[in-house]
Design a protein around this motif. Structure first.
Motif, PDB file in Angstrom:
ATOM      1  N   ARG A   1      45.221  47.876  35.734  1.00 56.02           N
ATOM      2  CA  ARG A   1      44.862  46.534  35.268  1.00 56.02           C
ATOM      3  C   ARG A   1      45.472  45.423  36.111  1.00 56.02           C
ATOM      4  NH1 ARG A   1      42.960  46.206  29.700  1.00 56.02           N
ATOM      5  NH2 ARG A   1      42.715  48.322  28.940  1.00 56.02           N
TER       6      ARG A   1
ATOM      7  N   SER B   1      46.541  43.412  39.757  1.00 55.86           N
ATOM      8  CA  SER B   1      45.950  43.155  41.064  1.00 55.86           C
ATOM      9  C   SER B   1      46.853  42.211  41.841  1.00 55.86           C
ATOM     10  CB  SER B   1      44.552  42.547  40.920  1.00 55.86           C
ATOM     11  OG  SER B   1      44.641  41.280  40.312  1.00 55.86           O
TER      12      SER B   1
ATOM     13  N   ASP C   1      34.765  41.105  46.112  1.00 55.86           N
ATOM     14  CA  ASP C   1      34.481  40.598  44.758  1.00 55.86           C
ATOM     15  C   ASP C   1      34.287  41.794  43.837  1.00 55.86           C
ATOM     16  OD1 ASP C   1      33.746  39.259  42.481  1.00 55.86           O
ATOM     17  OD2 ASP C   1      32.141  38.099  43.424  1.00 55.86           O
ATOM     18  N   GLU C   2      35.320  42.090  43.067  1.00 59.73           N
ATOM     19  CA  GLU C   2      35.299  43.283  42.217  1.00 59.73           C
ATOM     20  C   GLU C   2      34.229  43.203  41.140  1.00 59.73           C
ATOM     21  OE1 GLU C   2      38.283  45.883  39.389  1.00 59.73           O
ATOM     22  OE2 GLU C   2      39.105  44.347  40.691  1.00 59.73           O
ATOM     23  N   LEU C   3      34.076  42.035  40.536  1.00 62.58           N
ATOM     24  CA  LEU C   3      33.083  41.888  39.470  1.00 62.58           C
ATOM     25  C   LEU C   3      31.669  42.089  40.002  1.00 62.58           C
ATOM     26  CD1 LEU C   3      32.549  41.270  36.515  1.00 62.58           C
ATOM     27  CD2 LEU C   3      32.517  38.834  37.109  1.00 62.58           C
ATOM     28  N   ALA C   4      31.373  41.517  41.162  1.00 62.92           N
ATOM     29  CA  ALA C   4      30.042  41.692  41.755  1.00 62.92           C
ATOM     30  C   ALA C   4      29.798  43.159  42.115  1.00 62.92           C
ATOM     31  CB  ALA C   4      29.891  40.814  42.991  1.00 62.92           C
TER      32      ALA C   4
ATOM     33  N   GLU D   1      31.105  45.741  40.626  1.00 63.40           N
ATOM     34  CA  GLU D   1      30.894  46.466  39.366  1.00 63.40           C
ATOM     35  C   GLU D   1      29.468  46.243  38.844  1.00 63.40           C
ATOM     36  OE1 GLU D   1      32.628  48.677  36.121  1.00 63.40           O
ATOM     37  OE2 GLU D   1      34.005  47.489  37.314  1.00 63.40           O
ATOM     38  N   VAL D   2      28.981  45.032  38.955  1.00 67.03           N
ATOM     39  CA  VAL D   2      27.620  44.724  38.495  1.00 67.03           C
ATOM     40  C   VAL D   2      26.577  45.460  39.342  1.00 67.03           C
ATOM     41  CG1 VAL D   2      25.926  42.848  38.326  1.00 67.03           C
ATOM     42  CG2 VAL D   2      28.243  42.502  37.491  1.00 67.03           C
TER      43      VAL D   2
ATOM     44  N   THR E   1      34.126  51.039  40.238  1.00 62.79           N
ATOM     45  CA  THR E   1      35.336  50.442  40.806  1.00 62.79           C
ATOM     46  C   THR E   1      36.600  51.187  40.400  1.00 62.79           C
ATOM     47  OG1 THR E   1      35.451  48.855  38.985  1.00 62.79           O
ATOM     48  CG2 THR E   1      34.302  48.164  40.979  1.00 62.79           C
TER      49      THR E   1
END
Length: 184
Positions: free
Chosen positions: A19, A21, A116-119, A121-122, A127
């Protein structure tokens, strides 16, 4: 064998600190390194249930001495020149392996996660699994270097060479060499 064991430990440490970073992740990994160093120094009188007397696992500051030289299929590496070429060969093998890994789907996924971790993941990139794989591979490479260095030194001693200052110097080298640059 030690590379696989340490890779599994790296996977476990990665799972624990997933969790976090950035700077926090670096601090936690430095903390695990310091905990390991303290355990290596103090695990000299460990009580175990199946023995009456304490067990000395690490020999404390004295370390474990008189290790065998590296031996590959009957060919023993004993001289300084042989160890030089062994280290050079391992460096080339690791560099080529990491270069190919970096150019593969896994490497592209790691770069996407870094940007960009969120991008990522999407877009369907797993990830969590890939971050844990990065922890395991990094720990395995460090174990390979440590195991060959231990054979070269013929001992494993928790000395100041592996202190937090050394880790800070290594992080500075990574930053100055270029983050994400294999030659750097």
């Amino acid at each position: 064998l030690i590379v696989l064991i340490v890779a599994a430990v790296g996977y476990g440490i990665g799972a624990i600190s997933m969790r976090l970073s950035g700077d926090y992740l670096a601090i936690v990994t430095l903390g695990f390194g310091q905990v390991f160093l303290q355990l290596a120094l103090t695990m000299t009188r460990v009580s175990v249930p199946w023995r009456d007397r304490p067990v000395d696992f690490t020999r404390g500051p004295n370390g474990i001495n008189n290790l065998d030289n590296l031996n590959f299929f009957g060919y023993e590496i004993a001289s300084l020149t042989q160890y030089y070429y062994c280290f050079l060969l391992l460096l080339v093998i690791v560099y080529i392996t990491v270069t190919h890994l970096n150019r593969s789907r896994i490497g592209r996924s790691w770069r996407a996660i870094r940007e960009d971790e969120l991008a990522a993941e999407v877009m369907g990139i797993p990830t969590r699994r890939l971050k844990l794989l990065a922890f395991a591979i990094g720990a395995g490479i460090a174990a390979l270097a440590g195991a060959t260095d231990a054979a070269f030194q013929s001992s494993v001693v928790p000395n100041p060479r592996y202190s937090a200052l050394t880790l800070i110097n290594l992080y500075a080298m990574v930053v100055l060499g270029g983050l994400g640059s294999l030659p750097g």
